[in-house]
Design a protein around this motif. Structure first.
Motif, PDB file in Angstrom:
ATOM      1  N   THR A 106      42.529  12.694 -20.371  1.00  0.00           N
ATOM      2  CA  THR A 106      43.099  12.744 -21.713  1.00  0.00           C
ATOM      3  C   THR A 106      43.645  11.362 -22.056  1.00  0.00           C
ATOM      4  OG1 THR A 106      45.343  13.303 -21.002  1.00  0.00           O
ATOM      5  CG2 THR A 106      43.810  15.150 -21.360  1.00  0.00           C
ATOM      6  N   TRP A 107      43.968  11.166 -23.314  1.00  0.00           N
ATOM      7  CA  TRP A 107      44.564   9.898 -23.728  1.00  0.00           C
ATOM      8  C   TRP A 107      45.944   9.710 -23.111  1.00  0.00           C
ATOM      9  CZ3 TRP A 107      42.272   5.917 -26.117  1.00  0.00           C
ATOM     10  CH2 TRP A 107      41.011   6.151 -26.676  1.00  0.00           C
ATOM     11  N   VAL A 108      46.686  10.793 -22.959  1.00  0.00           N
ATOM     12  CA  VAL A 108      48.003  10.700 -22.320  1.00  0.00           C
ATOM     13  C   VAL A 108      47.851  10.219 -20.886  1.00  0.00           C
ATOM     14  CG1 VAL A 108      49.975  12.048 -21.475  1.00  0.00           C
ATOM     15  CG2 VAL A 108      49.118  12.412 -23.794  1.00  0.00           C
ATOM     16  N   GLU A 109      46.906  10.800 -20.158  1.00  0.00           N
ATOM     17  CA  GLU A 109      46.690  10.390 -18.771  1.00  0.00           C
ATOM     18  C   GLU A 109      46.225   8.938 -18.694  1.00  0.00           C
ATOM     19  OE1 GLU A 109      44.128  12.988 -16.635  1.00  0.00           O
ATOM     20  OE2 GLU A 109      45.275  14.798 -17.111  1.00  0.00           O
ATOM     21  N   LEU A 110      45.394   8.517 -19.634  1.00  0.00           N
ATOM     22  CA  LEU A 110      44.914   7.141 -19.623  1.00  0.00           C
ATOM     23  C   LEU A 110      46.071   6.155 -19.763  1.00  0.00           C
ATOM     24  CD1 LEU A 110      42.640   4.993 -19.786  1.00  0.00           C
ATOM     25  CD2 LEU A 110      42.705   5.297 -22.262  1.00  0.00           C
ATOM     26  N   ILE A 111      46.941   6.376 -20.732  1.00  0.00           N
ATOM     27  CA  ILE A 111      48.025   5.423 -20.976  1.00  0.00           C
ATOM     28  C   ILE A 111      49.007   5.419 -19.804  1.00  0.00           C
ATOM     29  CG2 ILE A 111      49.889   4.784 -22.557  1.00  0.00           C
ATOM     30  CD1 ILE A 111      48.214   6.196 -24.756  1.00  0.00           C
ATOM     31  N   ILE A 165      35.383   3.254 -17.975  1.00  0.00           N
ATOM     32  CA  ILE A 165      35.607   4.420 -18.836  1.00  0.00           C
ATOM     33  C   ILE A 165      34.955   4.214 -20.194  1.00  0.00           C
ATOM     34  CG2 ILE A 165      37.402   5.618 -20.164  1.00  0.00           C
ATOM     35  CD1 ILE A 165      39.159   5.550 -17.751  1.00  0.00           C
ATOM     36  N   LEU A 166      35.087   3.020 -20.734  1.00  0.00           N
ATOM     37  CA  LEU A 166      34.554   2.747 -22.063  1.00  0.00           C
ATOM     38  C   LEU A 166      33.036   2.617 -22.036  1.00  0.00           C
ATOM     39  CD1 LEU A 166      37.280   0.199 -23.174  1.00  0.00           C
ATOM     40  CD2 LEU A 166      37.010   2.542 -23.997  1.00  0.00           C
ATOM     41  N   GLU A 167      32.512   1.905 -21.058  1.00  0.00           N
ATOM     42  CA  GLU A 167      31.068   1.693 -20.992  1.00  0.00           C
ATOM     43  C   GLU A 167      30.311   2.999 -20.765  1.00  0.00           C
ATOM     44  OE1 GLU A 167      30.491  -1.169 -17.944  1.00  0.00           O
ATOM     45  OE2 GLU A 167      31.437  -2.808 -19.066  1.00  0.00           O
ATOM     46  N   HIS A 168      30.893   3.895 -19.980  1.00  0.00           N
ATOM     47  CA  HIS A 168      30.218   5.160 -19.670  1.00  0.00           C
ATOM     48  C   HIS A 168      30.587   6.269 -20.649  1.00  0.00           C
ATOM     49  CE1 HIS A 168      28.303   4.066 -15.784  1.00  0.00           C
ATOM     50  NE2 HIS A 168      29.237   3.134 -15.809  1.00  0.00           N
ATOM     51  N   GLY A 169      31.413   5.951 -21.651  1.00  0.00           N
ATOM     52  CA  GLY A 169      31.739   6.938 -22.675  1.00  0.00           C
ATOM     53  C   GLY A 169      32.491   8.140 -22.160  1.00  0.00           C
ATOM     54  N   ILE A 170      33.221   7.982 -21.055  1.00  0.00           N
ATOM     55  CA  ILE A 170      33.958   9.115 -20.482  1.00  0.00           C
ATOM     56  C   ILE A 170      34.968   9.671 -21.481  1.00  0.00           C
ATOM     57  CG2 ILE A 170      35.595   9.740 -18.655  1.00  0.00           C
ATOM     58  CD1 ILE A 170      34.103   7.797 -16.824  1.00  0.00           C
ATOM     59  N   TRP A 171      35.538   8.787 -22.313  1.00  0.00           N
ATOM     60  CA  TRP A 171      36.557   9.214 -23.274  1.00  0.00           C
ATOM     61  C   TRP A 171      36.015  10.185 -24.319  1.00  0.00           C
ATOM     62  CZ3 TRP A 171      35.538   8.199 -28.349  1.00  0.00           C
ATOM     63  CH2 TRP A 171      34.564   7.246 -28.614  1.00  0.00           C
ATOM     64  N   THR A 172      34.689  10.217 -24.532  1.00  0.00           N
ATOM     65  CA  THR A 172      34.131  11.094 -25.567  1.00  0.00           C
ATOM     66  C   THR A 172      34.325  12.572 -25.245  1.00  0.00           C
ATOM     67  OG1 THR A 172      31.939  11.018 -24.519  1.00  0.00           O
ATOM     68  CG2 THR A 172      32.409   9.381 -26.228  1.00  0.00           C
ATOM     69  N   ALA A 173      34.584  12.882 -23.969  1.00  0.00           N
ATOM     70  CA  ALA A 173      34.806  14.279 -23.587  1.00  0.00           C
ATOM     71  C   ALA A 173      36.273  14.685 -23.717  1.00  0.00           C
ATOM     72  CB  ALA A 173      34.336  14.506 -22.147  1.00  0.00           C
ATOM     73  N   TRP A 174      37.138  13.748 -24.061  1.00  0.00           N
ATOM     74  CA  TRP A 174      38.565  14.049 -24.154  1.00  0.00           C
ATOM     75  C   TRP A 174      38.912  14.661 -25.510  1.00  0.00           C
ATOM     76  CZ3 TRP A 174      40.766   8.620 -22.438  1.00  0.00           C
ATOM     77  CH2 TRP A 174      40.367   8.359 -21.125  1.00  0.00           C
ATOM     78  N   PRO A 175      40.006  15.439 -25.570  1.00  0.00           N
ATOM     79  CA  PRO A 175      40.504  15.900 -26.866  1.00  0.00           C
ATOM     80  C   PRO A 175      40.995  14.712 -27.693  1.00  0.00           C
ATOM     81  CG  PRO A 175      41.519  17.122 -25.040  1.00  0.00           C
ATOM     82  CD  PRO A 175      40.805  15.958 -24.440  1.00  0.00           C
ATOM     83  N   CYS A 231      40.925  -0.403 -25.762  1.00  0.00           N
ATOM     84  CA  CYS A 231      40.495   0.960 -26.080  1.00  0.00           C
ATOM     85  C   CYS A 231      40.623   1.295 -27.560  1.00  0.00           C
ATOM     86  CB  CYS A 231      41.312   1.977 -25.275  1.00  0.00           C
ATOM     87  SG  CYS A 231      41.278   1.740 -23.496  1.00  0.00           S
ATOM     88  N   VAL A 232      40.978   0.321 -28.407  1.00  0.00           N
ATOM     89  CA  VAL A 232      41.278   0.656 -29.801  1.00  0.00           C
ATOM     90  C   VAL A 232      40.052   1.185 -30.535  1.00  0.00           C
ATOM     91  CG1 VAL A 232      40.868  -1.661 -30.730  1.00  0.00           C
ATOM     92  CG2 VAL A 232      42.494  -0.131 -31.860  1.00  0.00           C
ATOM     93  N   GLY A 233      38.869   0.657 -30.213  1.00  0.00           N
ATOM     94  CA  GLY A 233      37.664   1.175 -30.848  1.00  0.00           C
ATOM     95  C   GLY A 233      37.429   2.631 -30.492  1.00  0.00           C
ATOM     96  N   ALA A 234      37.601   2.968 -29.217  1.00  0.00           N
ATOM     97  CA  ALA A 234      37.454   4.363 -28.787  1.00  0.00           C
ATOM     98  C   ALA A 234      38.498   5.248 -29.464  1.00  0.00           C
ATOM     99  CB  ALA A 234      37.582   4.449 -27.271  1.00  0.00           C
ATOM    100  N   PHE A 235      39.720   4.735 -29.624  1.00  0.00           N
ATOM    101  CA  PHE A 235      40.775   5.501 -30.293  1.00  0.00           C
ATOM    102  C   PHE A 235      40.374   5.816 -31.736  1.00  0.00           C
ATOM    103  CE2 PHE A 235      44.481   5.717 -33.042  1.00  0.00           C
ATOM    104  CZ  PHE A 235      45.303   6.610 -32.392  1.00  0.00           C
ATOM    105  N   ILE A 236      39.901   4.825 -32.470  1.00  0.00           N
ATOM    106  CA  ILE A 236      39.499   5.033 -33.864  1.00  0.00           C
ATOM    107  C   ILE A 236      38.376   6.066 -33.941  1.00  0.00           C
ATOM    108  CG2 ILE A 236      38.436   3.916 -35.864  1.00  0.00           C
ATOM    109  CD1 ILE A 236      39.935   1.338 -35.002  1.00  0.00           C
ATOM    110  N   GLU A 237      37.401   5.953 -33.029  1.00  0.00           N
ATOM    111  CA  GLU A 237      36.296   6.920 -32.994  1.00  0.00           C
ATOM    112  C   GLU A 237      36.805   8.326 -32.696  1.00  0.00           C
ATOM    113  OE1 GLU A 237      32.958   6.459 -33.347  1.00  0.00           O
ATOM    114  OE2 GLU A 237      32.359   4.522 -32.536  1.00  0.00           O
ATOM    115  N   SER A 238      37.711   8.424 -31.735  1.00  0.00           N
ATOM    116  CA  SER A 238      38.206   9.726 -31.306  1.00  0.00           C
ATOM    117  C   SER A 238      38.998  10.425 -32.403  1.00  0.00           C
ATOM    118  CB  SER A 238      39.075   9.559 -30.050  1.00  0.00           C
ATOM    119  OG  SER A 238      39.415  10.807 -29.502  1.00  0.00           O
TER     120      SER A 238
END
Length: 680
Positions: free
Chosen positions: A367-372, A385-395, A422-429
């Protein structure tokens, strides 16, 4: 050098035929040649005139790939939208069949250092472009001694690339990519991954499949997002058409011809794939007679959606194959598909690559909480995490917005620098659905504290600001945010970044304002510098600036154009565009409405159609096919929509907004219309 000059001013260039020594010849070209022969390290600038076609262009060659981005910025500062045709200043693609451009490419030794500057077909504009190019050369030649290279850390550039891509910055993402190419510090494979990721976002599927060395990239087992991008491109270009017409055989043959039957290694990441990518995997599995793969992919499709998303002909073929083969050994459906039968693969949770770190593997955040929290504790595998898109499975972080914001605010300096990656992933999420204003506000504070104001960074801050304002913030939050943003304006607002400033101002109009004074102060900080230098703005920017000034109650004097001839030339061109069909695409319906209205005022005879679909559909196909100009805003857009539009568009005039606001979309639309009149 002299051999190159003889070729450049040879047959095909009438600017100074054969460099005739007669003082009455080569009036435009001689000053540039003299500067070139002086031995300076300034960029090479040479004019070309083709008398038969009445075409004029100036070629600018950077001395080094690492200089290309800076040279592009300098060209924009001197010529900009006032004299140049086209959207943005970027290295051009040279025609090796043209003797002059072939000489340029051979001399430059690369395709990423040459710019081709063209202006309106008018003698006066050509002379002005020549004058500003010569002024640029003299200014650079007399600058104080300094290094050309302003090196940014690779991590910062990667963060800016992801941010620009997520925020819809087509030109900004290309600029950062050029910097990465020139600066180095990144492997060829990773650079290829970034190119593929960008082409996928823009829906440029044929360019993606034609990417040099794509086969080598795939043989190296790239990250899941790269695999997904390739599968989606194959779906759009090769598979979708035959399947939509119920032609399974042609779809199978297209896949076989592309060499994409043996896709078992791609099946490890099915949980992160789109339906389009899974359709290609299922077709490949059925075609090569792989029972377990077919079952595995079909199950993944069922978990994501249902059988209903499958083309009927493939659904029937897959279910029939699975039911008839379940009691037999897997065997090929096509005689030509002799790939070995694959064995079932155990389903495993997302994991980092084996070479991602030492033997002690860090737990992967879910999760984003766990990441931070992990970053605060020294987590180092953000790139993986970013290259493999692991964050896309997070809420979405919106669900834990206040907790995420509190954790972001407590990060120390080094951790804040890491988290901006991670800001790009955050905006996408977050997307356009439920906002995460507290987290977005914390990230804005992070960017402003470190003065991260590059093109990609600014697009990210603009997108984060939109997230905050869309949530109807309190008066205190609104006032503080706009005050902090206002304080940065003097460091970045300028004509070359006008579209970003105007997108910021446009958002002030579109969202509610609990503090009119704060809104007015920020609007003035954005618009006043542009009004002072409005002679360097193009027609679309001035039109939007004038409209925003009226809507925001800012009394600024906006002229029609500082150059009446230029204004008349553009107005005449837009009148010639009457009857053209323009398709505007964005996920922000408010932006679509504003741009549609503004475009019809600037070009009354143009028919404007809007689309905000998240996936392809028959109505979207009809709109794409009917358009003479397609303009895409790609912030948070999915390939299922952008790829669908570019695949079905009949026109070659497809432009991209460099941002997600009304100003960037309007500018791209005007440039697209002008291209239909003047040609590419």
């Amino acid at each position: 050098m002299e051999a190159f000059l003889q070729r450049f001013f040879g047959q095909g260039n009438d600017a100074w035929p054969d460099m005739n020594p007669d003082p009455g010849t080569g009036e435009r070209a001689r000053p540039f040649v003299d500067l070139l022969r002086s031995g300076s390290d300034i960029p090479i600038v040479l004019p070309r005139y083709q008398q038969a076609q009445d075409r004029y262009a100036i070629y600018v060659i950077a001395r080094d790939e690492a200089h290309a981005t800076l040279v592009g910025t300098i060209i924009t500062a001197f010529a900009g939208a006032t004299y140049l045709i086209g959207a943005g200043v970027h290295p051009c693609t040279l025609d090796t069949d043209d003797p002059i451009e072939a000489a340029v490419q051979e001399f430059a030794g690369t395709t990423t250092t040459t710019f081709k500057l063209e202006t309106h077909p008018n003698r006066r504009f050509r002379q002005k472009l020549t004058d500003v190019a010569l002024l640029m050369q003299h200014t650079i030649a007399h600058r104080p001694p300094r290094l050309w290279r302003a090196v940014k850390p690779t991590g910062r550039l990667l963060a800016e690339f992801d941010a620009a891509l997520a925020a819809g910055g087509q030109a900004a993402s290309q600029t950062v990519l050029d910097q990465l190419v020139g600066q180095g510090g990144i492997t060829a494979a990773n650079l290829a991954h970034l190119h593929i990721k960008r082409l996928n976002r823009l829906g440029l599927d044929r360019e993606l499949l034609d990417y040099p060395g794509l086969g080598d990239v795939l043989r190296q087992d790239p990250p899941a997002p790269v695999k997904a991008a390739v599968l989606e491109a194959v779906f759009s270009c090769d598979v979708q058409g035959p399947l939509d017409h119920g032609d399974l055989s042609n779809a199978q043959q297209a896949l076989q011809k592309r060499g994409f039957l043996a896709l078992a290694p791609f099946e490890d990441d099915t949980d992160s794939y789109s339906v389009e990518a899974l359709v290609v995997l299922l077709l490949a599995a059925v075609t090569r007679g792989a029972l377990h793969s077919s079952q595995h992919v079909l199950t993944a499709i069922e978990h994501m959606a249902s059988h209903d998303v499958l083309p009927p002909v493939l659904k029937e073929a897959a279910t029939t194959f699975i039911s008839t083969q379940s009691i037999h050994q897997d065997k090929p459906v096509l005689a030509a598909a002799d790939a070995p039968v694959d064995s079932p693969k155990p389903t495993t949770p997302p994991s980092l690559p084996q070479d991602a770190g030492p033997a002690t593997v860090q737990p992967i955040p879910t999760t984003w909480v766990e990441l931070i929290k992990a970053v605060a504790d020294g987590y180092t595998d953000l790139n993986a995490i970013l290259e493999h898109g692991i964050w896309t499975a997070w809420p979405s972080p919106a669900g834990d917005d206040q907790e995420v914001a509190a954790l972001l605010e407590d990060l120390h300096d080094e951790s804040q620098k890491k988290i901006w990656r991670c800001v790009g992933a955050f905006i996408e999420s977050v997307g356009y659905d439920q906002p995460a204003p507290f987290s977005a506000r914390a990230l804005i504070t992070c960017a402003l504290a470190y003065d991260w104001l590059g093109p990609g960074d600014l697009l990210a801050v603009q997108a984060l600001t939109e997230i905050v304002l869309r949530s109807s913030p309190s008066t205190v939050v609104y006032r503080q945010l706009l005050g902090e943003l206002s304080d940065t304006c003097e460091r970045w607002v300028a004509p070359e970044r006008a579209v970003i400033a105007l997108d910021f101002a446009d958002r002030l109009v579109m969202e509610a304002s609990p503090d009119p004074d704060a809104r007015e102060s920020f609007a003035l900080a954005l618009l006043l510098p542009l009004s002072v230098h409005q002679g360097r703005l193009d027609l679309a920017d001035i039109s939007m600036a004038r409209r925003l000034s009226l809507e925001l109650g800012i009394e600024l004097d906006w002229h029609e154009q500082s150059d009446d001839d230029l204004a008349q030339n553009i107005d005449a061109s837009l009148r010639k565009a009457a009857g053209r069909n323009v398709l505007l695409y964005s996920l922000d319906q408010g932006v679509l409405d504003r741009v549609s209205e503004a475009l019809q005022q600037l070009a009354p005879g143009v028919k404007v159609t809007c689309a905000h679909d998240s996936v392809g559909s028959p109505p979207l196909r009809s709109k794409a096919r009917a358009a003479d100009v397609v303009v895409l805003a790609t912030r948070c857009a999915k390939h299922a929509a952008t790829g669908f539009i570019t695949q079905h568009a009949k026109t070659s005039v497809i432009d991209y907004a460099d941002g997600s606001g009304s100003a960037s979309l309007l500018r791209a639309a005007i440039n697209g219309l002008l291209r239909t009149v003047h040609g590419d």
